[in-house]
Motif scaffolding. Sequence first.
Motif, PDB file in Angstrom:
ATOM      1  N   MET A  44      55.042   6.547 -35.966  1.00 32.78           N
ATOM      2  CA  MET A  44      55.257   5.230 -35.344  1.00 32.78           C
ATOM      3  C   MET A  44      53.919   4.579 -35.021  1.00 32.78           C
ATOM      4  N   TYR A  45      52.986   5.377 -34.522  1.00 31.98           N
ATOM      5  CA  TYR A  45      51.650   4.865 -34.212  1.00 31.98           C
ATOM      6  C   TYR A  45      50.988   4.320 -35.471  1.00 31.98           C
ATOM      7  N   LEU A  46      51.160   5.009 -36.584  1.00 33.99           N
ATOM      8  CA  LEU A  46      50.520   4.585 -37.826  1.00 33.99           C
ATOM      9  C   LEU A  46      51.150   3.330 -38.426  1.00 33.99           C
ATOM     10  N   VAL A  47      52.464   3.169 -38.306  1.00 41.85           N
ATOM     11  CA  VAL A  47      53.127   2.058 -38.999  1.00 41.85           C
ATOM     12  C   VAL A  47      53.405   0.839 -38.129  1.00 41.85           C
ATOM     13  N   HIS A  48      53.312   0.973 -36.805  1.00 46.32           N
ATOM     14  CA  HIS A  48      53.718  -0.160 -35.962  1.00 46.32           C
ATOM     15  C   HIS A  48      52.856  -1.396 -36.182  1.00 46.32           C
ATOM     16  N   ALA A  49      51.567  -1.216 -36.403  1.00 51.14           N
ATOM     17  CA  ALA A  49      50.687  -2.371 -36.613  1.00 51.14           C
ATOM     18  C   ALA A  49      51.000  -3.067 -37.938  1.00 51.14           C
ATOM     19  N   ILE A  50      51.387  -2.299 -38.936  1.00 45.72           N
ATOM     20  CA  ILE A  50      51.752  -2.883 -40.230  1.00 45.72           C
ATOM     21  C   ILE A  50      53.022  -3.713 -40.087  1.00 45.72           C
ATOM     22  N   VAL A  51      54.009  -3.156 -39.405  1.00 49.47           N
ATOM     23  CA  VAL A  51      55.264  -3.884 -39.184  1.00 49.47           C
ATOM     24  C   VAL A  51      55.003  -5.148 -38.373  1.00 49.47           C
ATOM     25  N   LEU A  52      54.218  -5.025 -37.329  1.00 47.87           N
ATOM     26  CA  LEU A  52      53.901  -6.185 -36.498  1.00 47.87           C
ATOM     27  C   LEU A  52      53.159  -7.246 -37.300  1.00 47.87           C
ATOM     28  N   GLY A  53      52.191  -6.830 -38.101  1.00 48.83           N
ATOM     29  CA  GLY A  53      51.454  -7.778 -38.930  1.00 48.83           C
ATOM     30  C   GLY A  53      52.346  -8.491 -39.928  1.00 48.83           C
ATOM     31  N   TYR A  73      61.662  -5.529 -34.770  1.00 53.13           N
ATOM     32  CA  TYR A  73      60.382  -4.816 -34.785  1.00 53.13           C
ATOM     33  C   TYR A  73      60.583  -3.335 -34.458  1.00 53.13           C
ATOM     34  N   GLY A  74      61.329  -3.045 -33.410  1.00 52.23           N
ATOM     35  CA  GLY A  74      61.563  -1.657 -33.024  1.00 52.23           C
ATOM     36  C   GLY A  74      62.357  -0.888 -34.060  1.00 52.23           C
ATOM     37  N   THR A  75      63.398  -1.511 -34.580  1.00 54.29           N
ATOM     38  CA  THR A  75      64.231  -0.859 -35.590  1.00 54.29           C
ATOM     39  C   THR A  75      63.452  -0.585 -36.866  1.00 54.29           C
ATOM     40  N   ALA A  76      62.697  -1.571 -37.321  1.00 52.47           N
ATOM     41  CA  ALA A  76      61.905  -1.391 -38.541  1.00 52.47           C
ATOM     42  C   ALA A  76      60.833  -0.333 -38.347  1.00 52.47           C
ATOM     43  N   THR A  77      60.190  -0.332 -37.188  1.00 54.88           N
ATOM     44  CA  THR A  77      59.153   0.660 -36.923  1.00 54.88           C
ATOM     45  C   THR A  77      59.739   2.067 -36.917  1.00 54.88           C
ATOM     46  N   ILE A  78      60.867   2.255 -36.259  1.00 54.76           N
ATOM     47  CA  ILE A  78      61.490   3.583 -36.212  1.00 54.76           C
ATOM     48  C   ILE A  78      61.976   4.005 -37.593  1.00 54.76           C
ATOM     49  N   ALA A  79      62.555   3.086 -38.353  1.00 53.01           N
ATOM     50  CA  ALA A  79      63.060   3.423 -39.689  1.00 53.01           C
ATOM     51  C   ALA A  79      61.919   3.822 -40.629  1.00 53.01           C
ATOM     52  N   ILE A  80      60.867   3.034 -40.659  1.00 55.22           N
ATOM     53  CA  ILE A  80      59.736   3.339 -41.548  1.00 55.22           C
ATOM     54  C   ILE A  80      59.021   4.604 -41.087  1.00 55.22           C
ATOM     55  N   ALA A  81      58.879   4.771 -39.769  1.00 52.07           N
ATOM     56  CA  ALA A  81      58.235   5.977 -39.242  1.00 52.07           C
ATOM     57  C   ALA A  81      59.055   7.223 -39.570  1.00 52.07           C
ATOM     58  N   SER A  82      60.376   7.118 -39.556  1.00 53.81           N
ATOM     59  CA  SER A  82      61.226   8.262 -39.904  1.00 53.81           C
ATOM     60  C   SER A  82      61.005   8.680 -41.351  1.00 53.81           C
ATOM     61  N   THR A  84      58.333   8.013 -43.177  1.00 55.17           N
ATOM     62  CA  THR A  84      56.960   8.519 -43.276  1.00 55.17           C
ATOM     63  C   THR A  84      56.875   9.944 -42.745  1.00 55.17           C
ATOM     64  N   TYR A  85      57.550  10.218 -41.641  1.00 57.63           N
ATOM     65  CA  TYR A  85      57.540  11.565 -41.073  1.00 57.63           C
ATOM     66  C   TYR A  85      58.160  12.571 -42.044  1.00 57.63           C
ATOM     67  N   ARG A  86      59.324  12.234 -42.572  1.00 56.02           N
ATOM     68  CA  ARG A  86      60.027  13.184 -43.446  1.00 56.02           C
ATOM     69  C   ARG A  86      59.364  13.365 -44.804  1.00 56.02           C
ATOM     70  N   CYS A  87      58.770  12.310 -45.345  1.00 53.24           N
ATOM     71  CA  CYS A  87      58.213  12.385 -46.692  1.00 53.24           C
ATOM     72  C   CYS A  87      56.738  12.762 -46.732  1.00 53.24           C
ATOM     73  N   ILE A  88      56.005  12.512 -45.662  1.00 47.83           N
ATOM     74  CA  ILE A  88      54.564  12.774 -45.681  1.00 47.83           C
ATOM     75  C   ILE A  88      54.151  13.763 -44.596  1.00 47.83           C
ATOM     76  N   GLU A  89      54.417  13.408 -43.337  1.00 54.73           N
ATOM     77  CA  GLU A  89      53.879  14.205 -42.234  1.00 54.73           C
ATOM     78  C   GLU A  89      54.455  15.617 -42.198  1.00 54.73           C
ATOM     79  N   LYS A  90      55.758  15.754 -42.284  1.00 52.57           N
ATOM     80  CA  LYS A  90      56.391  17.074 -42.197  1.00 52.57           C
ATOM     81  C   LYS A  90      55.963  18.003 -43.338  1.00 52.57           C
ATOM     82  N   PRO A  91      55.963  17.543 -44.615  1.00 53.20           N
ATOM     83  CA  PRO A  91      55.482  18.429 -45.683  1.00 53.20           C
ATOM     84  C   PRO A  91      54.018  18.839 -45.518  1.00 53.20           C
TER      85      PRO A  91
END
Length: 102
Positions: A44-53, A73-82, A84-91
């Motif tokens: 969420m920290y990584l993607v929130h600025a992109i969503v806001l921009g 904004y909140g929904t999009a940030t949580i959806a994209i962060a989810s 990102t977490y599952r496809c990048i961070e967790k692996p």
Amino acid sequence: FRLAYLSVNAVAIGGMLPVFASLPAMGTWPQSIIGFISKISYSMYLVHAIVLGLMLHNPMLSTGHYWLNMLLYGTATIAIASITYRCIEKPVLQYRDKHFAA
């Protein structure tokens, strides 16, 4: 959007997460929501600025209503962060733990 408001809001919510997590009488569903947000918080920290921009600079993504924009904004940030977490961070974390265990 007021950038200062969003920053204060983020700090306030982040500061309250440990308080909510330590309340045993809340039941399981609030704790599972808090646990989920805690897991994806770095994403969420990584993607929130992109969503806001994107929302600030693309009129098609703005609803014209402040609270509806905040919800979007909140929904999009949580959806994209989810994702990102599952496809990048967790692996990456699993790879780290498997190959570089201390």
